[in-house]
Motif scaffolding. Structure first.
Motif, mmCIF file in Angstrom:
data_model
loop_
_atom_site.group_PDB
_atom_site.id
_atom_site.type_symbol
_atom_site.label_atom_id
_atom_site.label_comp_id
_atom_site.label_asym_id
_atom_site.label_seq_id
_atom_site.Cartn_x
_atom_site.Cartn_y
_atom_site.Cartn_z
ATOM 1 N N ARG A 81 0.798 -1.280 0.032
ATOM 2 C CA ARG A 81 -0.037 0.148 -0.011
ATOM 3 C C ARG A 81 0.916 1.313 -0.221
ATOM 4 O O ARG A 81 0.514 2.101 -0.768
ATOM 5 C CB ARG A 81 -1.073 -0.168 1.139
ATOM 6 N N LYS A 143 -6.492 6.948 -12.784
ATOM 7 C CA LYS A 143 -6.682 5.932 -11.477
ATOM 8 C C LYS A 143 -7.778 4.801 -11.636
ATOM 9 O O LYS A 143 -7.308 3.961 -11.392
ATOM 10 C CB LYS A 143 -6.854 6.893 -10.601
ATOM 11 N N GLU A 144 -8.878 5.514 -12.058
ATOM 12 C CA GLU A 144 -9.899 4.534 -12.328
ATOM 13 C C GLU A 144 -9.690 3.421 -13.396
ATOM 14 O O GLU A 144 -9.968 2.166 -13.228
ATOM 15 C CB GLU A 144 -11.485 5.391 -12.494
ATOM 16 N N LYS A 147 -7.429 0.989 -11.832
ATOM 17 C CA LYS A 147 -8.044 0.183 -11.002
ATOM 18 C C LYS A 147 -8.760 -1.082 -11.684
ATOM 19 O O LYS A 147 -8.757 -2.369 -11.347
ATOM 20 C CB LYS A 147 -8.953 0.744 -10.055
ATOM 21 N N ARG A 148 -9.507 -0.699 -13.171
ATOM 22 C CA ARG A 148 -10.139 -1.758 -13.851
ATOM 23 C C ARG A 148 -9.237 -2.688 -14.220
ATOM 24 O O ARG A 148 -9.484 -3.910 -14.335
ATOM 25 C CB ARG A 148 -10.960 -0.937 -14.871
ATOM 26 N N LEU A 151 -7.958 -5.188 -11.467
ATOM 27 C CA LEU A 151 -9.139 -5.842 -11.091
ATOM 28 C C LEU A 151 -9.478 -7.036 -12.292
ATOM 29 O O LEU A 151 -9.953 -8.126 -11.946
ATOM 30 C CB LEU A 151 -10.389 -5.169 -10.964
#
Length: 335
Positions: A81, A143-144, A147-148, A151
């Protein structure tokens, strides 16, 4: 209404608090004999004040233990993190002119977090393509998209996720890997799962090198209720033990034979050659066996897992992977 629950063997106790008269529900979740599925029966009973205090305290202890386990799990990702936190700073003041610099620093952050070079390059190049095509126009959108991408990599499934055991009995599964990876423990857990699914399991103690390896597997056999074949003498070869086990499995109608093997470094040529003889000895008894060759990889190893997998695959043809020790705090990964 809040509930507190605790498990005892095949039972679950659920407390429904009441100011005047506490009630408990006891659920029997054990399967009935002769049935293929579980049936649930419940019994209501009332408790004295002392019993109420006991179950309340028990429920509180279970909650605290569960919270502690969750905190321990998440603390194991603290280093990752902190390494990934730099991404927020990179994308906060992003502009198109700084795209190459930002993506280079993003690539470095992913590598430091042990994403691995192949996956890191794939993620960064996907972002680069979307940015220059005009699909991503702000730091938040990048950023999104990041994340995608991550994932999608985590949730995508391979073409074959189930064990391919075929229709001929017994099916043979060989467990291979380097020293200390968790082969014997993984074999025991696999035996437990397959036994619960109704299969008749025979274990083969093919680790004739490590001291007490047979004893360890015998303990797993006792825990899981499986039969086991061990070496008849201290100088017995692993290939002969596996051959005897498969013969016994064939004669006595076992569904699956689980073959343990000695740990060996993938860089040791002579030991890898011994693994070939183990595979050939099994194939002599049942043509086409083993059905599966599962490579056990220590989850804390890091990128060294890749050459391990490559060498074992070249020698015996690995059909599946078992990742162990993923509940530890070490962050070794391989992408």
């Amino acid at each position: 209404m809040a509930t507190t629950s605790a498990s005892f063997a095949s039972f679950s106790v659920i407390l429904r608090p009441s100011s005047s008269n506490p009630q408990f529900f006891l659920f029997n979740v054990a399967p009935r004999t002769g049935t293929s599925h579980s049936r649930t029966r419940s019994t209501r009973f009332r408790c004295s004040a002392g019993q109420t205090g006991f179950f309340t305290k028990l429920g509180r202890l279970i909650k605290e233990k569960a919270k502690s386990d969750v905190e321990k799990l998440f603390s194991g990702f603290s280093k990752t993190r902190s390494n990934l936190a730099v991404i927020d700073e990179l994308l906060l003041y992003w502009n198109l002119a700084d795209t190459d610099r930002v993506l280079d620093e993003l690539e470095e952050a992913l590598l430091v977090s042990d994403f691995g070079p192949r996956i890191t390059i794939k993620i960064v190049e996907n972002l680069r393509e979307d940015i220059f095509s005009g699909k991503l126009k702000s730091g938040n959108e990048i950023k999104e998209a990041l994340k995608r991408n991550v994932l999608e990599l985590l949730t995508s499934k391979g073409s074959k996720t189930e064990l391919q055991l075929g229709y001929r009995k017994p099916a043979v599964i060989m467990i291979v890997g380097v020293n200390g990876g968790g082969k014997t423990t993984s074999l025991g857990k696999l035996a437990y799962r397959l036994k619960n699914e109704g299969a008749k399991i025979l274990m083969a103690a093919g680790d004739t090198f490590r001291a007490a390896a047979s004893d360890q597997l015998e303990i797993w056999a006792g825990r899981t209720g499986c039969e086991i074949v061990v070496a008849e003498s201290e100088k017995a070869k692993a290939s002969s033990v596996l051959s005897q086990a498969v013969k016994k499995g064939k004669e006595l109608g076992f569904d699956i034979v689980l073959c343990d093997t000695s740990g060996r470094l993938h860089t040791n040529y002579s030991l890898m050659e011994e693994l070939i003889s183990c595979k050939k000895s099994v194939a002599k008894v049942i043509p086409g066996a083993p059905n599966e060759i599962l490579l056990v990889l220590d989850g804390t190893t890091g990128l060294n897992m890749l050459p391990q997998a490559r060498e074992f695959n070249d020698v015996v043809g690995v059909t599946g992977l078992i990742l162990t020790k993923l509940d530890g705090s070490a962050r070794g990964q391989c992408g």
